[in-house]
Design a protein around this motif. Structure first.
Motif, PDB file in Angstrom:
ATOM      1  N   ALA A 109       0.987  -1.228   0.178  1.00  0.00           N
ATOM      2  CA  ALA A 109      -0.129  -0.167   0.055  1.00  0.00           C
ATOM      3  C   ALA A 109       1.026   0.923   0.217  1.00  0.00           C
ATOM      4  O   ALA A 109       0.030   1.852  -0.701  1.00  0.00           O
ATOM      5  CB  ALA A 109      -0.778  -0.245   1.131  1.00  0.00           C
ATOM      6  N   ILE A 110       1.608   1.499   0.873  1.00  0.00           N
ATOM      7  CA  ILE A 110       3.055   1.896   1.155  1.00  0.00           C
ATOM      8  C   ILE A 110       3.405   2.513  -0.593  1.00  0.00           C
ATOM      9  O   ILE A 110       3.272   3.829  -0.979  1.00  0.00           O
ATOM     10  CB  ILE A 110       3.845   2.039   2.181  1.00  0.00           C
ATOM     11  N   THR A 111       3.850   1.796  -1.014  1.00  0.00           N
ATOM     12  CA  THR A 111       4.434   1.725  -2.711  1.00  0.00           C
ATOM     13  C   THR A 111       3.588   2.598  -3.546  1.00  0.00           C
ATOM     14  O   THR A 111       3.618   2.741  -4.501  1.00  0.00           O
ATOM     15  CB  THR A 111       5.040  -0.080  -2.853  1.00  0.00           C
ATOM     16  N   TYR A 112       2.468   1.440  -3.751  1.00  0.00           N
ATOM     17  CA  TYR A 112       1.636   1.860  -4.401  1.00  0.00           C
ATOM     18  C   TYR A 112       1.048   4.014  -4.300  1.00  0.00           C
ATOM     19  O   TYR A 112       1.507   4.183  -6.126  1.00  0.00           O
ATOM     20  CB  TYR A 112      -0.178   0.737  -3.894  1.00  0.00           C
ATOM     21  N   PHE A 113       1.042   4.332  -3.446  1.00  0.00           N
ATOM     22  CA  PHE A 113       0.367   5.591  -2.944  1.00  0.00           C
ATOM     23  C   PHE A 113       1.858   6.633  -3.604  1.00  0.00           C
ATOM     24  O   PHE A 113       2.151   7.560  -3.981  1.00  0.00           O
ATOM     25  CB  PHE A 113      -0.022   5.811  -2.146  1.00  0.00           C
ATOM     26  N   SER A 114       3.468   5.549  -2.935  1.00  0.00           N
ATOM     27  CA  SER A 114       4.274   6.308  -3.581  1.00  0.00           C
ATOM     28  C   SER A 114       4.703   6.490  -4.724  1.00  0.00           C
ATOM     29  O   SER A 114       4.752   7.587  -5.662  1.00  0.00           O
ATOM     30  CB  SER A 114       5.088   5.893  -2.676  1.00  0.00           C
ATOM     31  N   LYS A 115       4.221   5.091  -5.586  1.00  0.00           N
ATOM     32  CA  LYS A 115       3.964   5.495  -7.028  1.00  0.00           C
ATOM     33  C   LYS A 115       3.266   6.849  -7.977  1.00  0.00           C
ATOM     34  O   LYS A 115       3.931   6.965  -8.796  1.00  0.00           O
ATOM     35  CB  LYS A 115       4.017   4.106  -7.977  1.00  0.00           C
ATOM     36  N   LYS A 116       2.378   6.677  -6.843  1.00  0.00           N
ATOM     37  CA  LYS A 116       1.455   7.768  -7.965  1.00  0.00           C
ATOM     38  C   LYS A 116       1.551   8.753  -7.089  1.00  0.00           C
ATOM     39  O   LYS A 116       1.107  10.246  -7.453  1.00  0.00           O
ATOM     40  CB  LYS A 116      -0.162   7.296  -7.479  1.00  0.00           C
ATOM     41  N   LYS A 117       2.066   9.210  -6.062  1.00  0.00           N
ATOM     42  CA  LYS A 117       3.133  10.510  -5.779  1.00  0.00           C
ATOM     43  C   LYS A 117       1.762  11.255  -5.114  1.00  0.00           C
ATOM     44  O   LYS A 117       1.181  12.858  -4.796  1.00  0.00           O
ATOM     45  CB  LYS A 117       3.159  11.499  -6.571  1.00  0.00           C
TER      46      LYS A 117
END
Length: 332
Positions: free
Chosen positions: A238-246
Motif C-alpha cells: 500500500a505504501i509503495t502503491y501510493f508512493s508511485k502515484k505521488k
C-alpha cells in the motif's frame, strides 16, 4: 436503465460449510431484489458442501456452482469474478447472514448517489447466537466520500469504511484490472485499490450484514508467522502503491495503517505462545521504519486523537509490551 434490469452477482467462497451454507444461501436468494445470480465456489471442501451446493442450484436457476481444488478464499473469489455476469458485485461469507433488503437498499443508494461502491453497517453474530432481531435497521444516516477521501478514511479511521469485502456492493467495472492476491487479509490488500478507483463511495448506518465470530473462523484463529508476513507484505505494498502515484497524504495514511495494524498484530501475537522473538522483531522492525516516516499532522486529526496516537505510537515503538498491557481491556 430501469433498476430491476441491473443484475447483482453475489459470490460465496464455500469451504467445509455444510452446517451454515443453507441458511446463508436462503438469505441471499430471499432478497427483496430478485435480479441476482448466486455464485457458489466450492473450494475443495472435504465435507458435503458440494452436494449441498448442487441441491441449492437444482431448486433455483439463479445459482451457479463452480467446483475447484482447494486454493484459499482469494482464489475462490477470483474464480467467482471470472464467471460473474452482473452489473454489480457482492460478496458473502459462507457462514454469514444478510437482511432481506440489503442489496435492494445498497443498489438504490448507488443509483441515487451515482456512486461506485456502497457499504453498510455490520452486526457481530457471536458464537452463532443468530439474534438478528437486534440488528439496527432504523438508522437512516448516510455518509458520502470521494474515492480519495474513502481511502484516507479506510487507512486512518475505519469508523465507516472497513477493509472487508462482504459489507459492500461494487460496480463490476472496478474489478476490470484487479484480482485478489494470494495472501492472508486478501480483502484488505484489495479494498484500498477499489476505493481509489472509485469516484464516489456511499455508506449507510443500517446494519444489513451479520458476520460470524466463532471458534475456527478467520477472526478467532491464532496469530501465526504467516499472518505476520502477510501483514508486512500488504501494508508495504500500500505504501509503495501510493508512493508511485505521488499521493503524499495517502502514503501517510498507509504508514499510519501499517503502524496501527502492527499494534493489533502484536496484541494477537501475545496470545500465541508459539510465536518466537524473531517473529516479534520482524513486526517491530517494520513498524519502526514507518514510524520514522510518518507525519501524523498530515492526517488532519482532531487534537484529542492526534495526542492519543502520538503517545500510543511512541510507546509502542519503545516498549510495545507495556502498551499492550495498558490496552489489554480494549482487546476484542
Amino acid at each position: 436503465m430501469k433498476k430491476t434490469n441491473y443484475k447483482i452477482s453475489v459470490i460465496v467462497a464455500v469451504y467445509n460449510a455444510e452446517d451454515y451454507l443453507l441458511n446463508c444461501c436462503k438469505a441471499i436468494l430471499g432478497q427483496t431484489y430478485r435480479n441476482i445470480e448466486l455464485i457458489l465456489v466450492n473450494d475443495g471442501s472435504q465435507d458435503d458442501s458440494l452436494t449441498l451446493c448442487n441441491k441449492i442450484q437444482e431448486k433455483d436457476r439463479r445459482v451457479i456452482v463452480v467446483d475447484k481444488e482447494n486454493g484459499g478464499c482469494y482464489s475462490a473469489w477470483n474464480n467467482g469474478l471470472d464467471v460473474a455476469t452482473g452489473d454489480f458485485i457482492g460478496f458473502v461469507d459462507n457462514d454469514d447472514y444478510i437482511q432481506p433488503q440489503m442489496y435492494e437498499t445498497l443498489l438504490d443508494l448507488l443509483i441515487k448517489q451515482d456512486a461506485d461502491i456502497c457499504a453498510c453497517n455490520r452486526y457481530r453474530n457471536i458464537d452463532n447466537l443468530n439474534d438478528y432481531c437486534n440488528m439496527n435497521l432504523t438508522n437512516d444516516k448516510i455518509f458520502t466520500f470521494s474515492g480519495y477521501e474513502a481511502v484516507v478514511h479506510l487507512l486512518s479511521n475505519t469508523q465507516y469504511i472497513k477493509p472487508a469485502m462482504w459489507d459492500k456492493l461494487y460496480k463490476r467495472s472496478l474489478f476490470k484490472s484487479l484480482r485478489f492476491p494470494n495472501t492472508f487479509f486478501e480483502d484488505a490488500a484489495l479494498t484500498y485499490k477499489l476505493l481509489y478507483k472509485s469516484k464516489k463511495v456511499v455508506y449507510t448506518e443500517k446494519q444489513f450484514y451479520a458476520y460470524s465470530i466463532r471458534d475456527g473462523s478467520m477472526i478467532t484463529t491464532p496469530w501465526s508467522p504467516k499472518k505476520s508476513n502477510s501483514y508486512i507484505e500488504i501494508t508495504n505494498e500500500a505504501i509503495t502503491y501510493f508512493s508511485k502515484k505521488k499521493e503524499y497524504k495517502l502514503v501517510q495514511a498507509a504508514l499510519y495503517w501499517q503502524i496501527q495494524f502492527g499494534i493489533e498484530a502484536f496484541e494477537r501475537m501475545l496470545t500465541n505462545p508459539e510465536i518466537t522473538q524473531d517473529d516479534y522483531n520482524k513486526v517491530m522492525a517494520c513498524v519502526r521504519i514507518s514510524y520514522k516516516r510518518l507525519k501524523l499532522s498530515s492526517l488532519d486529526f482532531g487534537l484529542k486523537k492526534y495526542i492519543k496516537k502520538k503517545l500510543e505510537f511512541f510507546l509502542f515503538t519503545t516498549n510495545p509490551r507495556l502498551l499492550c498491557k495498558l490496552k489489554k481491556k480494549e482487546l476484542r
